[in-house]
Design an enzyme around this catalytic site. Structure first.
Site, PDB file in Angstrom:
ATOM      1  N   GLY A 241       0.760  -1.238   0.000  1.00 33.11           N
ATOM      2  CA  GLY A 241       0.000   0.000   0.000  1.00 33.11           C
ATOM      3  C   GLY A 241       0.791   1.289   0.000  1.00 33.11           C
ATOM      4  N   GLU A 275       4.184  -6.242   1.983  1.00 34.32           N
ATOM      5  CA  GLU A 275       3.833  -6.731   0.636  1.00 34.32           C
ATOM      6  C   GLU A 275       3.721  -5.591  -0.365  1.00 34.32           C
ATOM      7  OE1 GLU A 275      -0.008  -8.314   1.512  1.00 34.32           O
ATOM      8  OE2 GLU A 275       0.772 -10.118   2.443  1.00 34.32           O
ATOM      9  N   PRO A 276       4.772  -4.827  -0.565  1.00 37.12           N
ATOM     10  CA  PRO A 276       4.646  -3.711  -1.501  1.00 37.12           C
ATOM     11  C   PRO A 276       4.624  -4.182  -2.956  1.00 37.12           C
ATOM     12  CG  PRO A 276       6.864  -3.799  -0.587  1.00 37.12           C
ATOM     13  CD  PRO A 276       6.139  -4.977  -0.042  1.00 37.12           C
ATOM     14  N   ARG A 278       3.286  -1.583  -5.796  1.00 41.20           N
ATOM     15  CA  ARG A 278       3.492  -0.306  -6.492  1.00 41.20           C
ATOM     16  C   ARG A 278       4.814   0.355  -6.101  1.00 41.20           C
ATOM     17  NH1 ARG A 278      -1.144   2.564  -7.986  1.00 41.20           N
ATOM     18  NH2 ARG A 278      -2.207   1.428  -6.330  1.00 41.20           N
ATOM     19  N   ARG A 314      -5.313   2.292 -16.130  1.00 40.40           N
ATOM     20  CA  ARG A 314      -5.465   3.115 -14.934  1.00 40.40           C
ATOM     21  C   ARG A 314      -6.090   4.496 -15.181  1.00 40.40           C
ATOM     22  NH1 ARG A 314      -2.285   4.615 -11.652  1.00 40.40           N
ATOM     23  NH2 ARG A 314      -3.276   3.870  -9.770  1.00 40.40           N
ATOM     24  N   TYR A 318      -9.473   4.594 -13.152  1.00 40.92           N
ATOM     25  CA  TYR A 318      -9.457   5.332 -11.876  1.00 40.92           C
ATOM     26  C   TYR A 318      -9.294   6.831 -12.069  1.00 40.92           C
ATOM     27  CZ  TYR A 318      -7.701   0.652 -10.505  1.00 40.92           C
ATOM     28  OH  TYR A 318      -7.498  -0.690 -10.337  1.00 40.92           O
ATOM     29  N   CYS A 344     -12.476   2.199 -29.506  1.00 46.44           N
ATOM     30  CA  CYS A 344     -13.788   2.797 -29.728  1.00 46.44           C
ATOM     31  C   CYS A 344     -14.527   3.040 -28.426  1.00 46.44           C
ATOM     32  CB  CYS A 344     -14.613   1.895 -30.633  1.00 46.44           C
ATOM     33  SG  CYS A 344     -13.934   1.865 -32.267  1.00 46.44           S
ATOM     34  N   GLU A 345     -13.991   3.876 -27.591  1.00 51.68           N
ATOM     35  CA  GLU A 345     -14.646   4.272 -26.345  1.00 51.68           C
ATOM     36  C   GLU A 345     -14.192   5.689 -26.040  1.00 51.68           C
ATOM     37  OE1 GLU A 345     -15.777   2.116 -23.337  1.00 51.68           O
ATOM     38  OE2 GLU A 345     -15.367   0.128 -24.158  1.00 51.68           O
ATOM     39  N   TYR A 373       0.680  -2.342 -12.087  1.00 54.22           N
ATOM     40  CA  TYR A 373      -0.707  -2.346 -12.560  1.00 54.22           C
ATOM     41  C   TYR A 373      -0.812  -1.749 -13.963  1.00 54.22           C
ATOM     42  CZ  TYR A 373      -1.012  -3.124  -7.578  1.00 54.22           C
ATOM     43  OH  TYR A 373      -0.790  -3.620  -6.317  1.00 54.22           O
TER      44      TYR A 373
END
Ligand code: LLP
Length: 424
Positions: A241, A275-276, A278, A314, A318, A344-345, A373
């Site tokens: 985190g 547990e990193p 990122r 991402r 987000y 196409c979005e 990610y």
């Protein structure tokens, strides 16, 4: 250590000592580019920051599961944090020590438990009573003892994006301290279960120390209670985190984090695990894409590039900000662009309202902080082949994943015989 392994030399973009343009000429665009040196340094920094306790890092393989990346980290002494048998497979293929693997997730299945037990993984992080019962039965059947930690939900707000907050009461993850205690008591009665630790993970991209401090404090309070009940815990896994800088964030350094949690962990006499994902791989990588066209509209200017939301989800998913470095770096006044892909979005963008230096079709853009990610969340949407991954070390580079081809797109697909023309 600078935050990014990318820099300019005479207006040309480099990753470590390698000009990005020459890699692009060789492998084509788009592609993911990772720095070996950055990865290694991140792991070393963590080790140093937590050197006052018995400390073990487990890299969250979901952040970047390329087997070369996993191997680099394993060789640096990193354990692994996984959430599926597929990730365990990757870690083993990369040469990770099975006993260094911790297995998280609310939906572990029986076959995954068997697979993990057969290999001898280090710890199952248990998320529910039903999971504990199933694991107990599977281990018993195999004549093994399954090492476990219970994932506690400490109910602290990590103040991050709601999709990546996991330690609040309303979250599907972990158990309240009361329920966790009951689970430990149950685990004590099971011969096929060995209690080794306690686990929590409160969210991702956390940019202040206090949620970590609060979480560890609450978990330690539970360890004290458990001790009174005669339940001993060896390892405290504080999850991942730790945030990174994408734009202007000022996340704590591992040293600042250590300052807050190490004294507590030392006092209670636990081994500390982390547990990193990122923090280790995020800023090691960039998505390199080529500018295709400029499209000037009434209200907006679009820079159409050859990478899209299927390559890096991402921004669309987000609203995440990824800084962009253009190559070559041209002199003069730039412009404000929406950097968009060919999908196409309308949600297919890598950046919105972004001021960039002057760019021309054919130029490269490095979409930074994409080493976590990034590729792992990419897809074949719009039948786009997934892009290659390239590793740079000093003046050399290696293709660590090939670009997919059309045949990869249809691999495993079948046309039922009734749709095929009948043979004469
Ligand atoms: N441990 C557990 C149990 C986790 O669920 C996660 C991430 C980590 C460790 C690693 O967290 P990190 O150190 O990377 O923050 N796709 C999202 C992030 C999802 C994180 C899920 N769990 C994103 O792109 O921001």
């Amino acid at each position: 250590m600078t935050e990014l392994p990318f820099h300019y030399q005479k207006g040309e973009l480099y990753c470590e000592s390698m000009p990005v343009d020459s890699i692009a000429e060789d492998v084509g665009t788009p592609f993911y580019l990772y720095s070996y040196g950055h990865l290694v340094e991140r792991v070393k920094t963590l080790k140093q920051a937590f050197s006052e306790v018995n400390f073990q890092t487990h890299f969250a393989a979901k952040a970047n599961s390329n087997i070369s990346v996993l191997r680099i980290l394993a060789l640096e002494g990193c354990g692994m944090d996984v959430v599926s048998a597929g990730e365990i497979f990757r870690c083993i293929r990369a040469g990770a020590d099975p006993s260094s693997i911790v297995f998280a997730g609310v939906g572990k299945q029986e076959w995954e438990m068997r697979y993990a037990l057969e290999l001898g993984i280090g710890c199952f992080n248990i998320e529910s009573e039903a999971e504990l019962e199933l694991l107990g039965a599977v281990a018993k059947d195999m004549g093994k003892r399954a090492p476990i930690a219970v994932r506690v939900n400490p109910d602290v707000d990590p103040k991050t994006h709601p999709y990546i907050s996991t330690g609040l009461k309303k979250s599907k993850f972990g158990l309240t301290p009361e329920k966790a205690k009951a689970l430990y008591k149950r685990a004590m009665e099971m011969d096929s279960i060995e209690i080794v630790g306690i686990h929590c993970h409160i969210g991702s991209q956390i940019t202040t120390v206090s949620p970590f401090r609060d979480a560890v404090e609450r978990v330690i309070a539970l360890v004290v209670e458990l001790r009174k009940e005669g339940i001993t815990i060896r390892d405290l896994d504080m999850g991942g985190g730790l945030g990174i800088r994408y734009k202007h964030e000022t996340p704590p350094t591992p040293f600042e984090l250590a300052e807050a949690v190490v004294p507590m962990v030392k006092e209670i006499g636990l081994n500390l695990h982390m547990e990193p994902g990122r923090w280790i791989s995020g800023n090691c990588g960039a998505l390199i894409t080529k500018v295709l066209f400029e499209k000037r509209g009434e209200t907006k200017n679009f820079l159409v590039v050859d990478a899209a939301m299927n390559d890096l989800a991402r921004p669309s998913l987000y609203g995440a900000y990824h800084s962009i470095m253009a190559s070559p770096l041209r002199e003069g006044d730039g412009d404000v662009w929406d950097v968009v892909g060919p999908i196409c979005e309308s949600g297919d963008f890598l950046a919105q309202e972004r001021e960039l230096p002057p760019v021309k079709p054919g130029d490269l853009l490095a979409v930074c902080s994409a080493g976590a990610y990034g590729f792992t969340m990419s897809s074949n949407y719009n039948s786009r082949c997934r892009v290659p991954e390239v590793l740079v070390k000093g003046e050399g580079y290696w293709l660590i994943r090939e670009r997919e081809e059309f045949e990869d797109l249809v691999r495993g697909e079948r046309i039922p015989p009734f749709l095929l023309e009948e043979e004469e």
